[in-house]
Structures are given as structure tokens and as C-alpha cells.
Design a protein around this motif. Sequence first.
Motif, short mmCIF file in Angstrom:
data_model
loop_
_atom_site.label_atom_id
_atom_site.label_comp_id
_atom_site.label_asym_id
_atom_site.label_seq_id
_atom_site.Cartn_x
_atom_site.Cartn_y
_atom_site.Cartn_z
N MET A 1 -6.02 -0.64 5.81
CA MET A 1 -6.09 -2.08 5.59
C MET A 1 -7.38 -2.54 4.92
O MET A 1 -7.59 -3.73 4.73
N LYS A 2 -8.25 -1.62 4.56
CA LYS A 2 -9.54 -2.00 3.99
C LYS A 2 -9.42 -2.79 2.69
O LYS A 2 -10.24 -3.65 2.40
N LEU A 3 -8.40 -2.48 1.88
CA LEU A 3 -8.26 -3.11 0.57
C LEU A 3 -7.24 -4.24 0.56
O LEU A 3 -6.94 -4.78 -0.51
N VAL A 4 -6.71 -4.62 1.72
CA VAL A 4 -5.71 -5.68 1.78
C VAL A 4 -6.42 -7.02 2.01
O VAL A 4 -7.09 -7.19 3.03
N PRO A 5 -6.32 -7.96 1.08
CA PRO A 5 -7.02 -9.24 1.24
C PRO A 5 -6.46 -10.05 2.41
O PRO A 5 -5.28 -10.00 2.71
N VAL B 1 0.87 -1.18 0.00
CA VAL B 1 0.00 0.00 0.00
C VAL B 1 0.90 1.22 0.00
O VAL B 1 1.67 1.44 0.94
N GLU B 2 0.81 2.04 -1.07
CA GLU B 2 1.73 3.15 -1.21
C GLU B 2 1.01 4.48 -1.13
O GLU B 2 -0.21 4.55 -0.93
N THR B 3 1.78 5.55 -1.29
CA THR B 3 1.31 6.90 -1.04
C THR B 3 0.02 7.28 -1.76
O THR B 3 -0.86 7.90 -1.14
N PRO B 4 -0.18 6.96 -3.05
CA PRO B 4 -1.44 7.37 -3.70
C PRO B 4 -2.68 6.88 -2.98
O PRO B 4 -3.70 7.58 -2.94
N ILE B 5 -2.63 5.67 -2.40
CA ILE B 5 -3.78 5.15 -1.66
C ILE B 5 -3.82 5.75 -0.26
O ILE B 5 -4.89 6.09 0.25
N LEU B 6 -2.67 5.90 0.37
CA LEU B 6 -2.62 6.44 1.73
C LEU B 6 -3.15 7.86 1.78
O LEU B 6 -3.70 8.29 2.80
N ARG B 7 -3.00 8.60 0.70
CA ARG B 7 -3.49 9.99 0.68
C ARG B 7 -5.00 10.07 0.67
O ARG B 7 -5.56 11.15 0.94
N THR B 8 -5.69 8.99 0.38
CA THR B 8 -7.15 9.01 0.33
C THR B 8 -7.78 8.75 1.70
O THR B 8 -9.00 8.78 1.82
N MET B 9 -6.97 8.50 2.73
CA MET B 9 -7.53 8.24 4.05
C MET B 9 -8.23 9.50 4.56
O MET B 9 -7.61 10.57 4.63
#
Length: 374
Positions: free
Chosen positions: A106-110, A88-96
Motif C-alpha cells: 500500500m505504500k504507493l496507493v494515494p 496494484v498488479e503482479t509487477p509491483i507485488l513482486r518487488t515486495m
Amino acid sequence: MHKPLTKSSGLILALISMFVLLVGPSFASPPASRDTDPAKAAAKKKTERQAKEKEAAKAETETRVEITVTAPRVEIPLKKNPAATTVVETPILRTMPRTIAIDEVMKLVPGVRVDNQADGERVHLSIRGEGILTERGTRGIRTIVDGIPLNDPSGYVSDFYDVDWATVRRIEVLRGPAGAFYGSSSSGGIINIMTRDGGPDPFSSGAILVRGASGLKKGQAEMGGTTGIMNYSLTGSMLTGDGYRDQSAYKADNARGKFAFTLSPTVKITAILGWTDFFNQNPEGLNLNWFSADPKVLRRRANPDAYTFNEYQKTQRATGGLTTSIGLGANLDLAVSAYYRHTKYTESVPSSVIHRDLDTPGFTFQVNHKAGGV
């Protein structure tokens, strides 16, 4: 008086007649060379667009940086890692939206389940069922922040208060038995968390402010940069909230400093200092029969004992750590880390007030040798 055609006039008339017979049909019908069919024109444009997209994708693939993960204790390209791994990298972390608890990242981590019972203070995490029986925190899952583990000697992580999620740049989640690289206390997997470094300039800074429901307020500021051989990053945040239920207010202060010294191309030393102060009231659970009397009103009330005894939990923690990476040769390197953590925990329950002081030192020494062209 009609005059007969001369021989030359007849020849000219014959030539004109032949020209009309040969050229006439081309004027009578639309030219075949012109493509006036809209469907054919659209298909041609689509083909040209697809060709351009293929060329762009090919160029991007050729210039793309290969993703490398470090969770298995050694750097290895993600595509060559046999273990089930998610990055999980910065582009996704910025959407928190709130950046206050691990469940947001962790919502998108299977294979990962996170229960955030009360705005982050009672987070319960499990990977593929490992750790699901713990009341809160996680057990059997190795959790590392900038090379420093959060686990105590028994493998238990009571909370994630040390992490300010607004400062995280990358998270690697390795699921399953491959986590045994770190010993029996990590049989469920590994969570490797990396925070942001300072920028390339001597000084840069930034700040954010978050407001939300139930009195949520968070302010966070950071500064960092690079000067000489040192890259530094300093962050601090304050968090307050009233909670959804009565007697569920919370408050958190977090400060962290990271200083990386590049002594040579093969030697790097990183010093880490952290402080966490987290307080939350405890509303306790509700009696089902009492709750059923009026769910719309009572769902936001606390257990009567929580009002009477003012139940709460308070955690204060100071952490200091040092990580070192030394290259000894083309295929040989050394990794050393040492840390010390002091935790002061206070909990008010109906029968008494619990006080716990925990000291957790740690040291690791690892030699990595690459063979066979790996």
C-alpha cells in the motif's frame, strides 16, 4: 618557329575553355548534395527514432488489454469507473522485500495510510482518514479476499493474517463513498484482494525463502495447475522472527487452497479453504520518563509488565467459502457467495488471560443486469 593555330584547333580550345568555366566551380567547392554536417545527421537520426517509437507505441495501444476492476461489485473498465481507484498488479507485488504485511503493497496507493507497529501483528489501516481512530486493523473499509469478506458483521477487520502476500496477484483499492456499494460498513472504501490461480499445466510448483534482520525467516511453497474442468492452487508458508524489541517475537503459519470448477462457459464455482495460526509477544509501550534516561539502550527494551506477565496475542482462524458465477443471458448474470469463519483469540494481559471464540457466517446473493449497451 611559332605556327599559327588552325581553325579546328581554335574550335577545340574554345570548347575546353567553356567546359572548365562551367564545371570548374563544382570541383572548387564541396558538393551540396552530401550532408556532412554532424548536427544535421544527428537530428535526422533522432527524427527517425522518434517516428519508430510512435509506431511502436501505437501498436502497443492497439493490442493492450483493457484493465477491468471488480471492486464496485460489477466488472467495469478502469477508465470508465468514476470512483478513485488504484490497481496494484503482479509487477509491483513482486518487488515486495518481505511479503509479511499489507503496508508493503500500500505504500504507493494515494489516500491510504498504514501503520505497521510490530511486523504485521498490529497493522492499522485507514483510507482518507476513515478508520483512523481504531487501535488496530481497520473499520469502515470493506476488505475482500477472493470474493470472501474479512469484515465481521460490525464492519471491523481485526487483522490481515488470512492473506499470504507472496501469493497475491492483484489488489484493487477503491477510495471514498463509492464503497457504499457494499453497505454502510464500507463508507471509507474497498480493498479487493485476489490471489494467484493455478497454471495451465496439470502441475506446477514453486518456493521462496526470505531472510532478514531481527531474525526474520519466511519459507513459502505453492503448487497448482489445471486438470479437466478444475483449476487448483495450494499454498503454505511459515514465518518466524525475533522482533526489534525484547518480548516482540512472532510466529505465523498459513495454509490456503482454492479450487475453481468451470462447469460451462457461463457457470463457474470456486471453493476456498484457509487456515491461519499467528502468535506474537506484546512488548507494550514504554514510559517516556524511563525511556528518556538512555534512549539508545532502552528503545529496544519491553515494558517491565511484559516481562513479568509474558504478554502475548494468539489468533487461530479457519475459513471455508464458496463463490458462484452464473450467466443467465447476454446482459444478465447471478453471483452467489457463502462462507463460514471460526476465530479463536487468546491474549495475555497483566490482569488476566482473555479467550474469545468468534463464529462469522455470511451469505450474499446478487443479480447483475447490464442495460444501455454498458
